[in-house]
Design an enzyme around this catalytic site. Structure first.
Site, PDB file in Angstrom:
ATOM      1  N   TYR A 152     -12.166  10.557  16.755  1.00 60.56           N
ATOM      2  CA  TYR A 152     -12.058  10.349  18.205  1.00 60.56           C
ATOM      3  C   TYR A 152     -10.594  10.208  18.580  1.00 60.56           C
ATOM      4  CZ  TYR A 152     -16.467  10.050  20.664  1.00 60.56           C
ATOM      5  OH  TYR A 152     -17.614  10.378  21.311  1.00 60.56           O
ATOM      6  N   GLU A 169      -9.415  10.164  22.414  1.00 65.26           N
ATOM      7  CA  GLU A 169      -9.222  10.264  23.866  1.00 65.26           C
ATOM      8  C   GLU A 169      -7.765  10.012  24.228  1.00 65.26           C
ATOM      9  OE1 GLU A 169     -12.317   9.002  23.007  1.00 65.26           O
ATOM     10  OE2 GLU A 169     -13.617   9.005  24.790  1.00 65.26           O
ATOM     11  N   ASP A 188      -7.813  33.240  36.280  1.00 61.65           N
ATOM     12  CA  ASP A 188      -8.694  33.000  35.131  1.00 61.65           C
ATOM     13  C   ASP A 188      -8.567  34.232  34.247  1.00 61.65           C
ATOM     14  OD1 ASP A 188     -10.731  32.826  33.303  1.00 61.65           O
ATOM     15  OD2 ASP A 188     -12.228  32.080  34.718  1.00 61.65           O
ATOM     16  N   THR A 247     -10.213  31.068  28.266  1.00 58.73           N
ATOM     17  CA  THR A 247     -10.929  30.693  27.058  1.00 58.73           C
ATOM     18  C   THR A 247     -10.094  31.170  25.882  1.00 58.73           C
ATOM     19  OG1 THR A 247     -12.191  32.737  27.267  1.00 58.73           O
ATOM     20  CG2 THR A 247     -13.287  30.717  27.961  1.00 58.73           C
ATOM     21  N   LYS A 255     -12.129  34.990  23.374  1.00 57.41           N
ATOM     22  CA  LYS A 255     -12.425  36.390  23.739  1.00 57.41           C
ATOM     23  C   LYS A 255     -11.353  37.297  23.120  1.00 57.41           C
ATOM     24  CE  LYS A 255     -15.123  35.125  27.807  1.00 57.41           C
ATOM     25  NZ  LYS A 255     -14.819  33.776  28.306  1.00 57.41           N
ATOM     26  N   ARG A 305     -14.344  29.065  20.031  1.00 58.83           N
ATOM     27  CA  ARG A 305     -14.773  28.725  21.396  1.00 58.83           C
ATOM     28  C   ARG A 305     -13.938  27.542  21.862  1.00 58.83           C
ATOM     29  NH1 ARG A 305     -18.688  31.500  23.346  1.00 58.83           N
ATOM     30  NH2 ARG A 305     -19.188  33.062  21.789  1.00 58.83           N
TER      31      ARG A 305
HETATM   32  N1  DSN Z   1     -19.963  34.468  29.357  1.00 58.30           N
HETATM   33  C1  DSN Z   1     -18.661  35.056  29.526  1.00 58.30           C
HETATM   34  C2  DSN Z   1     -18.716  36.537  29.490  1.00 58.30           C
HETATM   35  O1  DSN Z   1     -19.552  37.054  28.772  1.00 58.30           O
HETATM   36  O2  DSN Z   1     -17.929  37.210  30.123  1.00 58.30           O
HETATM   37  C3  DSN Z   1     -17.979  34.552  30.722  1.00 58.30           C
HETATM   38  O3  DSN Z   1     -17.937  33.172  30.648  1.00 58.30           O
END
Ligand code: DSN
Length: 431
Positions: free
Chosen positions: A51, A53, A196, A222, A225, A231
């Protein structure tokens, strides 16, 4: 035998089956990727036991010396890679990161302007059933009928609705963003511009897509990707050093402080230290020359696939792509997105059904499919392979429809192609 296979064979077997699904098929969901073994190692580490925080040097728990060092490295690598003065690497994933920006910069009831989900946006960009469309007053812009962003309509909507924040970014937009005109629209009404870049972060660091850094007020992404990490998510911005204990005004200069406070104590508890470690490893990998080559190859592969599909008579939203994804409108083929997803699944090609601009069909059975090249490019696929992938997709969507025997035959060809670029060759959950 691994610890897992000895203690929980049921889960080990399922992970092994999933490993084979990923290995034997063609993973073409544009928001997915295959992380390196180093990222996998870091993600499965003992950071999960701790932990912590707070932020490095200012935690509410003892014993944080090592996780402080890890988080500091992740933050410094993120800052250097994207060229920003502040990075928060604690958001659990993309939606919490976006929520933190709302929490930091807006009051409940303030107006936000984001792209409609059905036109390629994201739930957190103001969908009426999402927090972003219920706690805030959301107005949603659409693309033009050809699929391109409609800057004139956006400027007009901004003038009329006076949003406090405009969000640019998408889950199904196959073209590049020109950030300056978007910032001009936001500035014309005194709105914050939030970029974003979740889908395109890896392309941006590779130099294969323009960066919003220095233009957008705040950037979320994120990490799993095109960036090819675990993630997770990050919030990037410029401004005054974050000042954890001093009261600050809601101004552009104070965005770093506002973001840090929105994450904790605003929305989250303890950071996921195993995730932070894996993000740090990802950011080191993304800073290499090899990653630049990778980012450009993603785009070359998407273009090669787009050309093949166009030659085979498919209609692509915007007529093609200049990033990592392709949105196919299947109306002229007489197939729905759901049917296409299902038959492609049956032959081992994973895509997802998706709405197309002004789709007359419903999101659960829309007119299109969305596919992308980040994961296959990680496996080493090149333009020549992508042409073959295009032909296999076409075969499945024509000869494969309604014929299980044909589907089995195509599935074998899919596996044969996948095997030419092995995935995690020495990984096993059963060994
Ligand atoms: N779920 C993602 C996507 O597939 O583009 C977006 O958050």
């Amino acid at each position: 035998m691994s610890h897992l296979s000895q203690s929980d064979l049921e889960i080990a077997q399922l992970l092994e089956t999933e490993l084979h699904r990923q290995r034997d098929g063609l993973e073409m969901i544009p928001s997915e990727n295959f992380v390196s073994r180093s990222v996998l190692d870091a993600l499965g580490c003992i950071g999960t036991n701790k932990y912590s925080e707070g932020y490095p040097g200012m935690r509410y728990y003892g014993g944080c010396k090592n996780v402080d060092a890890v988080e500091n490295i992740a933050r410094e690598r993120a800052k250097a890679l994207f060229g920003v003065t502040h990075a928060n690497v604690q958001p659990y994933s993309g939606s919490p990161a976006n929520q933190a920006v709302y929490f930091a910069l807006l009051d409940p009831g303030d107006t936000v302007m984001g792209m409609h989900l059905y036109f390629g946006g994201h739930m957190t960009h103001g969908l009426p059933v999402n927090f972003s469309g219920t706690i805030y007053r959301s107005v949603q812009y659409q693309s033009r009928p050809d699929g391109y962003l409609d800057l004139d309509a956006m400027a007009e909507m901004a003038k009329k609705e006076k949003p406090k924040m405009i969000i640019v970014g998408a889950t199904a937009y196959p073209r590049q963003y020109d950030w300056k005109p978007l910032k001009e629209i936001a500035d014309s009404v005194g709105a914050f511009l939030m970029a974003d870049i979740s889908h395109i972060a890896g392309l941006i660091v590779a130099g294969a897509h323009p960066s919003p850094v220095g233009i957008a007020d705040v950037i979320t992404t994120t990490t799993h990707k095109t960036l090819r990490g675990p993630r997770g998510a990050m919030i990037l911005c410029n401004g005054n050093e974050s000042t954890p204990l001093k009261k600050v005004e809601r101004s552009r200069e104070n965005i770093p402080t506002l973001i840090d406070r929105a994450i904790i104590p605003g929305l989250q508890g303890g950071p996921h230290n195993h995730q932070t470690a894996a993000i740090a490893v990802t950011l080191k990998e993304a800073a290499t020359p090899e990653f630049n080559v990778y980012g450009h190859q993603i785009v070359k592969n998407a273009k090669a696939l787009a050309e093949t599909l166009l030659e085979l008579g498919y209609e692509l939203v915007t007529g093609g792509t200049d990033n990592h994804l392709i949105l196919v409108n299947l109306t002229n083929k007489g197939i729905s997105g759901k049917e296409a997803e299902s038959v492609l699944d049956a032959v081992g090609i994973t895509v997802n059904k998706n709405t197309v601009p002004f789709d007359p069909r419903k999101p659960f059975d829309p007119s299109g499919i969305r596919m992308g090249t980040p994961a296959l490019t990680t496996r080493g696929f090149t333009e020549t392979d992508m042409k073959q992938v295009g032909r296999l997709i076409h075969q499945a969507l024509s000869e494969g429809m309604g014929s299980e025997a044909k589907q089995q035959e195509i599935k074998m060809n899919v596996k044969e192609l996948a095997d030419t670029h092995p995935l995690y060759p020495d990984l096993s959950y059963l060994g």
